[in-house]
Design an enzyme around this catalytic site. Structure first.
Site, PDB file in Angstrom:
ATOM      1  N   MET A  30       0.839  -1.194   0.000  1.00  0.00           N
ATOM      2  CA  MET A  30       0.000   0.000   0.000  1.00  0.00           C
ATOM      3  C   MET A  30       0.880   1.252   0.000  1.00  0.00           C
ATOM      4  SD  MET A  30      -3.419  -0.920   2.073  1.00  0.00           S
ATOM      5  CE  MET A  30      -2.807  -0.717   3.724  1.00  0.00           C
ATOM      6  N   HIS A  37       9.200  -3.265   3.741  1.00  0.00           N
ATOM      7  CA  HIS A  37       8.851  -3.500   2.332  1.00  0.00           C
ATOM      8  C   HIS A  37      10.114  -3.807   1.519  1.00  0.00           C
ATOM      9  CE1 HIS A  37       5.455  -0.591   3.418  1.00  0.00           C
ATOM     10  NE2 HIS A  37       4.802  -1.653   3.003  1.00  0.00           N
ATOM     11  N   GLY A 147       4.824 -10.220   4.016  1.00  0.00           N
ATOM     12  CA  GLY A 147       5.504 -10.141   5.308  1.00  0.00           C
ATOM     13  C   GLY A 147       4.755 -10.901   6.392  1.00  0.00           C
ATOM     14  N   LYS A 149       4.591  -9.953   9.336  1.00  0.00           N
ATOM     15  CA  LYS A 149       3.958  -9.010  10.254  1.00  0.00           C
ATOM     16  C   LYS A 149       2.445  -9.169  10.160  1.00  0.00           C
ATOM     17  CE  LYS A 149       3.547  -4.413   9.802  1.00  0.00           C
ATOM     18  NZ  LYS A 149       2.219  -3.966  10.276  1.00  0.00           N
ATOM     19  N   ASP A 150       1.962  -9.323   8.935  1.00  0.00           N
ATOM     20  CA  ASP A 150       0.536  -9.553   8.703  1.00  0.00           C
ATOM     21  C   ASP A 150       0.328 -11.064   8.576  1.00  0.00           C
ATOM     22  OD1 ASP A 150      -0.526  -6.599   7.988  1.00  0.00           O
ATOM     23  OD2 ASP A 150       1.498  -6.888   7.227  1.00  0.00           O
ATOM     24  N   GLN A 153      -3.011 -12.401   7.352  1.00  0.00           N
ATOM     25  CA  GLN A 153      -3.148 -12.131   5.918  1.00  0.00           C
ATOM     26  C   GLN A 153      -2.377 -13.175   5.100  1.00  0.00           C
ATOM     27  OE1 GLN A 153      -2.751  -8.065   4.129  1.00  0.00           O
ATOM     28  NE2 GLN A 153      -0.685  -8.726   3.678  1.00  0.00           N
ATOM     29  N   LEU A 184       8.268  -2.369  11.875  1.00  0.00           N
ATOM     30  CA  LEU A 184       8.067  -1.272  10.938  1.00  0.00           C
ATOM     31  C   LEU A 184       6.674  -1.353  10.336  1.00  0.00           C
ATOM     32  CD1 LEU A 184      11.142  -0.989  11.248  1.00  0.00           C
ATOM     33  CD2 LEU A 184      11.227  -0.374   8.837  1.00  0.00           C
ATOM     34  N   SER A 185       6.039  -0.195  10.235  1.00  0.00           N
ATOM     35  CA  SER A 185       4.711  -0.105   9.637  1.00  0.00           C
ATOM     36  C   SER A 185       4.556   1.293   9.052  1.00  0.00           C
ATOM     37  CB  SER A 185       3.637  -0.339  10.699  1.00  0.00           C
ATOM     38  OG  SER A 185       2.379   0.117  10.229  1.00  0.00           O
TER      39      SER A 185
HETATM   40  P1  AMP Z   1       1.418  -2.923   3.445  1.00  0.00           P
HETATM   41  O1  AMP Z   1       2.006  -1.864   2.563  1.00  0.00           O
HETATM   42  O2  AMP Z   1       1.357  -2.541   4.890  1.00  0.00           O
HETATM   43  O3  AMP Z   1       0.129  -3.494   2.914  1.00  0.00           O
HETATM   44  O4  AMP Z   1       2.451  -4.129   3.408  1.00  0.00           O
HETATM   45  C1  AMP Z   1       2.854  -4.703   2.198  1.00  0.00           C
HETATM   46  C2  AMP Z   1       3.619  -5.960   2.496  1.00  0.00           C
HETATM   47  O5  AMP Z   1       4.741  -5.632   3.310  1.00  0.00           O
HETATM   48  C3  AMP Z   1       2.793  -6.978   3.284  1.00  0.00           C
HETATM   49  O6  AMP Z   1       3.095  -8.275   2.812  1.00  0.00           O
HETATM   50  C4  AMP Z   1       3.279  -6.775   4.693  1.00  0.00           C
HETATM   51  O7  AMP Z   1       3.146  -7.932   5.499  1.00  0.00           O
HETATM   52  C5  AMP Z   1       4.733  -6.442   4.464  1.00  0.00           C
HETATM   53  N1  AMP Z   1       5.302  -5.725   5.609  1.00  0.00           N
HETATM   54  C6  AMP Z   1       4.800  -4.616   6.208  1.00  0.00           C
HETATM   55  N2  AMP Z   1       5.550  -4.279   7.269  1.00  0.00           N
HETATM   56  C7  AMP Z   1       6.540  -5.204   7.350  1.00  0.00           C
HETATM   57  C8  AMP Z   1       7.642  -5.415   8.246  1.00  0.00           C
HETATM   58  N3  AMP Z   1       7.865  -4.609   9.278  1.00  0.00           N
HETATM   59  N4  AMP Z   1       8.457  -6.471   8.016  1.00  0.00           N
HETATM   60  C9  AMP Z   1       8.219  -7.306   6.972  1.00  0.00           C
HETATM   61  N5  AMP Z   1       7.213  -7.165   6.096  1.00  0.00           N
HETATM   62  C10 AMP Z   1       6.385  -6.127   6.290  1.00  0.00           C
END
Ligand code: AMP
Length: 282
Positions: A30, A37, A147, A149-150, A153, A184-185
């Site tokens: 996203m 990422h 990741g 983290k989710d 998902q 990280l988020s």
């Molecule tokens: P998002 O942009 O939050 O939807 O995340 C996109 C992808 O990055 C998803 O597969 C998440 O699980 C992964 N992701 C987000 N944060 C992290 C993190 N801290 N470590 C590893 N993967 C991550």
């Protein structure tokens, strides 16, 4: 590096790569990219000849009153980071390009999506599954990287891909953390300085539980209490959404840690909802 905003040229380019015998890795995001990422991109690049990254804040996975409007965005910066990490193609559509006005097909994995985050975010995983299935249909990747983290998902997408025979290898990667342990988020930028300072207590609580489990405490209720007490003491401003022990793949509740279990937690800090988890192998 190519930037595409429309599905048709994306499909064309990926088709061309496949006809040249090139493997394609896809990392859906996203945007508002961070080192978590980037760790996915770096790994994905080793798995296939071409790397496609999607950047799309998918409205279908946000509920009413959630942070769709507040979700951070910075496409120019994201593109720089993608370029620096060897991404071949960024797909960054507008919502109108991804969903027909009369879009009517949805994918849901209710058995895995009803609990944990799904309980407080009804419809969230239906939105996730649907957009990921659409991306799989457009890109037809050989491999897709997500990741841990989710975790929920990831488990849901694995099941969707298996059950619908989508023919994509799903790869999960470890949680990338700040030096103080905070996962990280993209949402971390919305924390106030005080909230950010206290947020590592979430990871510390997970580690405390791991320590107790390794010392022989296998009762999930007792372990859950350790996490709740730690959070209440170290981060009194936090509101716990859930802290649950589940089977790592089936996501069914685990009352005792006789087999590996996942402790998954979600915590509200002000208006920001943070998630984290730890795999407990005792
Ligand atoms: P998002 O942009 O939050 O939807 O995340 C996109 C992808 O990055 C998803 O597969 C998440 O699980 C992964 N992701 C987000 N944060 C992290 C993190 N801290 N470590 C590893 N993967 C991550």
């Amino acid at each position: 590096m190519d930037l595409l905003v429309d599905p048709a040229p994306l499909r064309q380019q990926c088709q061309k790569w496949r006809s040249q015998g090139l493997g394609i890795a896809l990392v859906p995001t996203m945007g508002f990219l961070h080192a978590g990422h980037l760790s996915l991109f770096d790994h994905a690049r080793t798995l296939a000849g071409r790397l496609v990254v999607s950047i799309f804040v998918n409205p279908a996975q946000f509920g009413p009153g959630e942070d769709l409007d507040r979700y951070p965005r910075d496409l120019p910066r994201d593109l720089e980071l993608c370029r620096a990490h060897g991404v071949d193609l960024v797909f960054a559509p507008e919502p109108g390009a991804m969903y027909h006005p009369d879009h009517a097909a949805w994918i849901d994995v209710p058995e895995l999506g009803a609990g944990l985050c799904g309980a407080s975010r009804p419809g969230h995983f239906r939105g996730v599954c649907t957009v990921v299935a659409k991306l799989f249909g457009l890109v037809r990747p050989h491999v897709a990287v997500f990741g841990e983290k989710d975790w929920q998902q990831l488990a849901i997408l694995r099941r969707m891909t298996r059950d619908l025979e989508l023919g994509v290898t799903i790869v999960g990667r470890p949680i990338f953390r700040e030096p103080d342990g905070l996962a990280l988020s993209s949402r971390n930028v919305n924390l106030t300085p005080e909230e950010r300072a206290g947020a590592p207590a979430i990871r510390q609580g997970l580690l405390l539980v791991q320590k107790a489990a390794r010392a022989g405490q296998l009762d999930a209720a007792a372990l859950g209490l350790i996490f709740r007490r730690h959070l209440a003491e170290k981060l009194p401003a936090a509101r716990l959404d859930y802290a649950e022990f589940v089977h790592p793949e089936a996501l069914t509740p685990a009352a005792r840690l006789e087999a590996p279990a996942l402790l998954a937690v979600a915590v509200f800090l002000g208006r920001v909802r943070l998630i984290d988890n730890i795999l407990l192998e005792v």
